[in-house]
Design a protein around this motif. Structure first.
Motif, PDB file in Angstrom:
ATOM      1  N   PHE A 168       0.560  -0.978   0.067  1.00 20.54           N
ATOM      2  CA  PHE A 168      -0.252  -0.300  -0.364  1.00 20.54           C
ATOM      3  C   PHE A 168       0.997   0.952   0.188  1.00 20.54           C
ATOM      4  CE2 PHE A 168      -3.339  -3.329   1.985  1.00 20.54           C
ATOM      5  CZ  PHE A 168      -4.105  -2.908   0.669  1.00 20.54           C
ATOM      6  N   HIS A 169       2.082   1.148   1.093  1.00 19.10           N
ATOM      7  CA  HIS A 169       2.589   2.483   1.164  1.00 19.10           C
ATOM      8  C   HIS A 169       3.126   2.499  -0.086  1.00 19.10           C
ATOM      9  CE1 HIS A 169       2.335   4.115   4.925  1.00 19.10           C
ATOM     10  NE2 HIS A 169       1.227   3.743   4.883  1.00 19.10           N
ATOM     11  N   PHE A 170       4.294   1.704  -1.396  1.00 16.64           N
ATOM     12  CA  PHE A 170       4.638   1.809  -2.258  1.00 16.64           C
ATOM     13  C   PHE A 170       3.797   1.278  -3.739  1.00 16.64           C
ATOM     14  CE2 PHE A 170       7.603   0.761   1.651  1.00 16.64           C
ATOM     15  CZ  PHE A 170       8.166   1.974   0.867  1.00 16.64           C
ATOM     16  N   LEU A 171       2.324   1.442  -3.819  1.00 16.29           N
ATOM     17  CA  LEU A 171       2.000   1.258  -4.620  1.00 16.29           C
ATOM     18  C   LEU A 171       2.183   1.931  -5.550  1.00 16.29           C
ATOM     19  CD1 LEU A 171      -0.655   0.254  -5.393  1.00 16.29           C
ATOM     20  CD2 LEU A 171      -2.585   2.266  -4.591  1.00 16.29           C
ATOM     21  N   PRO A 172       2.331   3.387  -5.867  1.00 13.75           N
ATOM     22  CA  PRO A 172       2.777   3.739  -6.569  1.00 13.75           C
ATOM     23  C   PRO A 172       3.808   3.620  -7.703  1.00 13.75           C
ATOM     24  CG  PRO A 172       2.598   5.255  -4.896  1.00 13.75           C
ATOM     25  CD  PRO A 172       2.676   4.342  -4.624  1.00 13.75           C
ATOM     26  N   VAL A 173       4.326   2.484  -7.219  1.00 17.87           N
ATOM     27  CA  VAL A 173       5.793   1.550  -7.595  1.00 17.87           C
ATOM     28  C   VAL A 173       5.043   0.894  -8.237  1.00 17.87           C
ATOM     29  CG1 VAL A 173       7.857   0.105  -7.657  1.00 17.87           C
ATOM     30  CG2 VAL A 173       7.861   2.278  -6.281  1.00 17.87           C
ATOM     31  N   GLY A 174       3.524  -0.065  -8.394  1.00 18.79           N
ATOM     32  CA  GLY A 174       3.413  -0.864  -9.368  1.00 18.79           C
ATOM     33  C   GLY A 174       2.192  -0.151 -10.132  1.00 18.79           C
ATOM     34  N   ILE A 175       2.123   0.725 -10.191  1.00 25.00           N
ATOM     35  CA  ILE A 175       0.950   1.906 -10.923  1.00 25.00           C
ATOM     36  C   ILE A 175       2.334   2.142 -11.737  1.00 25.00           C
ATOM     37  CG2 ILE A 175      -0.131   3.778 -11.250  1.00 25.00           C
ATOM     38  CD1 ILE A 175      -1.856   3.638  -8.154  1.00 25.00           C
ATOM     39  N   SER A 186       9.401   1.417 -21.342  1.00 28.73           N
ATOM     40  CA  SER A 186      10.389   0.277 -20.572  1.00 28.73           C
ATOM     41  C   SER A 186       9.991  -0.121 -18.878  1.00 28.73           C
ATOM     42  CB  SER A 186      11.698   1.268 -20.684  1.00 28.73           C
ATOM     43  OG  SER A 186      12.504   0.939 -21.587  1.00 28.73           O
ATOM     44  N   GLN A 187       9.754  -1.362 -18.785  1.00 33.49           N
ATOM     45  CA  GLN A 187       9.114  -1.713 -17.714  1.00 33.49           C
ATOM     46  C   GLN A 187       9.927  -1.502 -16.034  1.00 33.49           C
ATOM     47  OE1 GLN A 187       7.256  -5.080 -17.004  1.00 33.49           O
ATOM     48  NE2 GLN A 187       7.163  -5.076 -19.906  1.00 33.49           N
ATOM     49  N   ILE A 188      11.211  -1.314 -16.506  1.00 33.26           N
ATOM     50  CA  ILE A 188      12.261  -1.340 -15.296  1.00 33.26           C
ATOM     51  C   ILE A 188      12.155   0.220 -15.199  1.00 33.26           C
ATOM     52  CG2 ILE A 188      14.553  -1.495 -16.381  1.00 33.26           C
ATOM     53  CD1 ILE A 188      13.942  -2.110 -13.555  1.00 33.26           C
ATOM     54  N   LEU A 189      12.111   1.146 -16.092  1.00 36.44           N
ATOM     55  CA  LEU A 189      12.053   2.807 -15.841  1.00 36.44           C
ATOM     56  C   LEU A 189      10.773   3.038 -15.446  1.00 36.44           C
ATOM     57  CD1 LEU A 189      14.415   3.654 -18.962  1.00 36.44           C
ATOM     58  CD2 LEU A 189      15.390   3.406 -17.224  1.00 36.44           C
ATOM     59  N   GLY A 190       9.755   2.407 -15.577  1.00 36.63           N
ATOM     60  CA  GLY A 190       8.551   2.867 -15.099  1.00 36.63           C
ATOM     61  C   GLY A 190       8.916   2.784 -12.959  1.00 36.63           C
ATOM     62  N   ILE A 191       9.377   1.152 -13.212  1.00 37.55           N
ATOM     63  CA  ILE A 191       9.421   0.986 -11.843  1.00 37.55           C
ATOM     64  C   ILE A 191      10.200   2.148 -10.751  1.00 37.55           C
ATOM     65  CG2 ILE A 191      10.760  -0.808 -10.302  1.00 37.55           C
ATOM     66  CD1 ILE A 191      10.037  -2.747 -11.836  1.00 37.55           C
ATOM     67  N   VAL A 192      11.889   1.960 -11.992  1.00 36.27           N
ATOM     68  CA  VAL A 192      12.258   3.624 -11.160  1.00 36.27           C
ATOM     69  C   VAL A 192      11.936   4.794 -11.087  1.00 36.27           C
ATOM     70  CG1 VAL A 192      14.526   4.792 -10.981  1.00 36.27           C
ATOM     71  CG2 VAL A 192      14.372   1.989 -11.975  1.00 36.27           C
ATOM     72  N   LEU A 193      10.968   5.334 -11.605  1.00 38.04           N
ATOM     73  CA  LEU A 193      10.138   6.467 -11.643  1.00 38.04           C
ATOM     74  C   LEU A 193       9.130   6.112 -10.536  1.00 38.04           C
ATOM     75  CD1 LEU A 193       8.584   8.919 -13.003  1.00 38.04           C
ATOM     76  CD2 LEU A 193       7.199   7.593 -13.868  1.00 38.04           C
ATOM     77  N   GLY A 194       8.257   4.853 -10.462  1.00 41.98           N
ATOM     78  CA  GLY A 194       7.886   4.730  -8.627  1.00 41.98           C
ATOM     79  C   GLY A 194       8.335   5.370  -7.610  1.00 41.98           C
ATOM     80  N   ILE A 195       9.903   4.540  -7.664  1.00 41.48           N
ATOM     81  CA  ILE A 195      10.528   4.722  -6.228  1.00 41.48           C
ATOM     82  C   ILE A 195      10.709   6.337  -6.170  1.00 41.48           C
ATOM     83  CG2 ILE A 195      12.952   3.968  -5.468  1.00 41.48           C
ATOM     84  CD1 ILE A 195      12.304   1.151  -7.051  1.00 41.48           C
ATOM     85  N   THR A 196      10.863   7.052  -7.151  1.00 47.39           N
ATOM     86  CA  THR A 196      10.896   8.390  -7.234  1.00 47.39           C
ATOM     87  C   THR A 196       9.726   8.918  -6.296  1.00 47.39           C
ATOM     88  OG1 THR A 196      10.699   9.021  -9.020  1.00 47.39           O
ATOM     89  CG2 THR A 196      12.782   7.998  -8.424  1.00 47.39           C
ATOM     90  N   ALA A 271      10.618  13.560 -16.572  1.00 48.21           N
ATOM     91  CA  ALA A 271       9.300  12.626 -15.899  1.00 48.21           C
ATOM     92  C   ALA A 271       9.790  12.325 -14.352  1.00 48.21           C
ATOM     93  CB  ALA A 271       9.420  11.207 -16.523  1.00 48.21           C
ATOM     94  N   VAL A 272      10.487  12.560 -13.854  1.00 45.97           N
ATOM     95  CA  VAL A 272      10.730  13.174 -12.122  1.00 45.97           C
ATOM     96  C   VAL A 272      10.293  14.208 -11.956  1.00 45.97           C
ATOM     97  CG1 VAL A 272      12.420  12.445  -9.987  1.00 45.97           C
ATOM     98  CG2 VAL A 272      12.059  10.760 -12.044  1.00 45.97           C
ATOM     99  N   LEU A 273      11.317  14.971 -13.245  1.00 43.04           N
ATOM    100  CA  LEU A 273      10.712  16.978 -12.774  1.00 43.04           C
ATOM    101  C   LEU A 273       9.624  16.810 -12.351  1.00 43.04           C
ATOM    102  CD1 LEU A 273      12.538  19.364 -11.847  1.00 43.04           C
ATOM    103  CD2 LEU A 273      13.119  19.628 -14.365  1.00 43.04           C
TER     104      LEU A 273
END
Length: 476
Positions: A168-175, A186-196, A271-273
């Motif tokens: 739940f707290h890290f749900l944005p990573v999954g989204i 790129s799915q791995i970059l999607g994951i990195v984006l979520g972590i940020t 995207a992160v910015l």
């Protein structure tokens, strides 16, 4: 001769032959066809086949409900039809040619949240279990919780939060991963984006409201708040969409020789910015606005009316596919309020549909052929899979579907009127009670009983009175 050869051949004939099939695949219980000319499918004859539990059209696909044996039937069908095995993604792409704008948007939303549902269900069950052992005083004359009485259960309670927090707290990573997967980025970059969006460097979203001072990045000419977006849905969706758009567009214009280096950098960094300057704050406000409207509507003086309408129409929404929108609303309610009062009504609607089938089992108790369809349908519906019950029995006869809708209406009013909240999305049937917040379990159990009793009684009464006995043609 294979077991399903005759049935497969008949289905092929009635669906318009191989030349009318653009794409065919299957899911847990259904054959999914994208037809070149949907009008060539003889729905009436298809529904007469013994193996067919029902038909309907959704998201541009003509779907034939087969049941648990769909996988074996599908293998026989594609051999007879002379069509190749096709992935679900291929089927969805092909189906878009038969979809309007609203259907496309709902389909995209479903594709984002469907891969996340197993995690959300597990998370809901875990939170429910933690609440039972940690919040309800069950021992020593109802003065002590299970956690307070045992170091073992205290350890279990703490350990399970490791999983609950991850979901739940890290749900944005999954989204963001799901968005990138859906868009073909790129799915791995999607994951990195979520972590940020949920990095430990950031102030936790749950602590922002009471914070005296918010840290920030100082660029000299501008400052950006270092705020996390734990459990936030819309900011993650927006960030994922912008990242995916940037990457896909950059791939088209940047030469392959330097694409591996340039494209990830020029798509991820902007995207992160944007996520932390524009998309995140806007998404947070929009999400709060949506959740406040839904929650205010359900807890207002007219909450009973909202509940009545939702409880009555939810099952028809499943036919259209519009029910996929509730996933995003549930998740937003969870992030803002720590739970959802919408999902319990969904579970009650599913239970009501299963209960109507239960009544049909009694009505047709001397019909062995009918029981082969209705008994498995009722069981699967009570466990959260509604298609066999709805399309195989309730919509086929008409009056059980109406009885279930009325039972769902009454149960939903009881649930909302009593303020029932769920920890999370859970199993949409009888096991759904495990996802309900402990203080509301008793009331929800009463609503469940209503969702069982009323559809059963009404189905039997309607049958005797010949009320609503129709042949519901789902694709006409």
């Amino acid at each position: 001769m294979s077991k399903y050869q005759d049935s497969a051949q008949q289905l092929l004939n009635h669906i318009g032959g191989s030349e009318n099939i653009s794409v065919v695949t299957h899911c847990v219980t259904r054959m999914r066809f994208v037809l070149n000319d949907p009008k060539k499918a003889d729905v009436e004859e298809i529904e007469k086949l013994g193996i067919v539990k029902g038909t309907f059209t959704q998201a541009g696909q003509f779907q034939v409900v087969i049941g648990n044996e769909v996988s074996s039937f599908y293998n026989d069908f594609i051999k007879i039809a002379g069509v190749s095995d096709t992935s679900k993604d291929d089927a969805k792409v092909a189906a878009k040619q038969n979809m309007n704008f609203l259907q496309r948007m709902i389909s995209h939303l479903a594709d984002i949240f469907t891969p996340l549902i197993p995690a959300l269900v597990v998370g809901g069950l875990i939170l429910g279990f933690r609440n039972v052992i940690g919040d309800i005083k069950l021992l020593d004359g109802r003065t002590m919780t299970i956690v307070e009485s045992s170091q073992f259960w205290a350890g279990v309670h703490a350990f399970l939060w490791l999983i609950g927090e991850a979901i739940f707290h890290f749900l944005p990573v999954g989204i963001t991963w799901a968005v990138a997967r859906k868009m073909g980025a790129s799915q791995i970059l999607g994951i990195v984006l979520g972590i940020t969006l949920v990095s430990p460097q950031l102030m936790n979203a749950y602590g922002v409201a009471g914070a005296e001072e918010i840290p920030f990045w100082d660029f000299g000419f501008a400052q950006i708040d270092m705020i996390g977006y734990q459990a936030q849905v819309i900011p993650a969706i927006l960030a994922g969409l912008v990242f995916s758009f940037l990457e896909l567009q950059l791939r088209k214009v940047i030469p392959n020789a330097i694409s591996m280096i340039v494209v990830p950098f020029l798509s991820l960094v902007p995207a992160v910015l944007l996520a932390h300057t524009i998309l995140g704050p806007i998404g947070w406000e929009v999400g709060s606005w949506i959740s406040n409207i839904v929650y205010s509507g359900l807890t207002s003086a007219f909450g009973w009316l909202f509940a009545a309408v939702f409880g009555f129409v939810y099952a028809p929404l499943v036919i259209t596919g519009l029910h996929h929108m509730t996933n995003a609303i549930d998740l937003q309610l969870m992030s803002e309020l720590g739970g959802t009062n919408l999902w319990p009504m969904i579970a009650l609607s599913n239970i009501a549909q299963g209960s109507a089938v239960l009544a049909m089992i009694y009505i047709n108790r001397k019909n062995e052929e009918e029981k082969q369809v209705s008994i498995p349908a009722a069981i699967s519906c009570y466990l959260g899979v509604t298609e066999p019950a709805m399309f195989g029995i309730n919509l086929k006869y008409g009056f059980p579907f109406l009885a279930a809708m009325i039972g769902s209406l009454v149960a939903a009013v009881i649930s909302v009127g009593s303020g029932v909240m769920a920890n999370s999305i859970g199993v949409g049937g009888l096991p759904g009670i495990l996802s309900i917040k402990p203080q509301f379990i008793g009331t929800f159990a009463l609503a469940m009983l209503v969702a069982i009793v009323i559809p059963v009684i009404l189905t039997i009464v309607f049958n005797k009175m010949n009320v609503g006995k129709i042949s519901f043609k789902k694709n006409r």
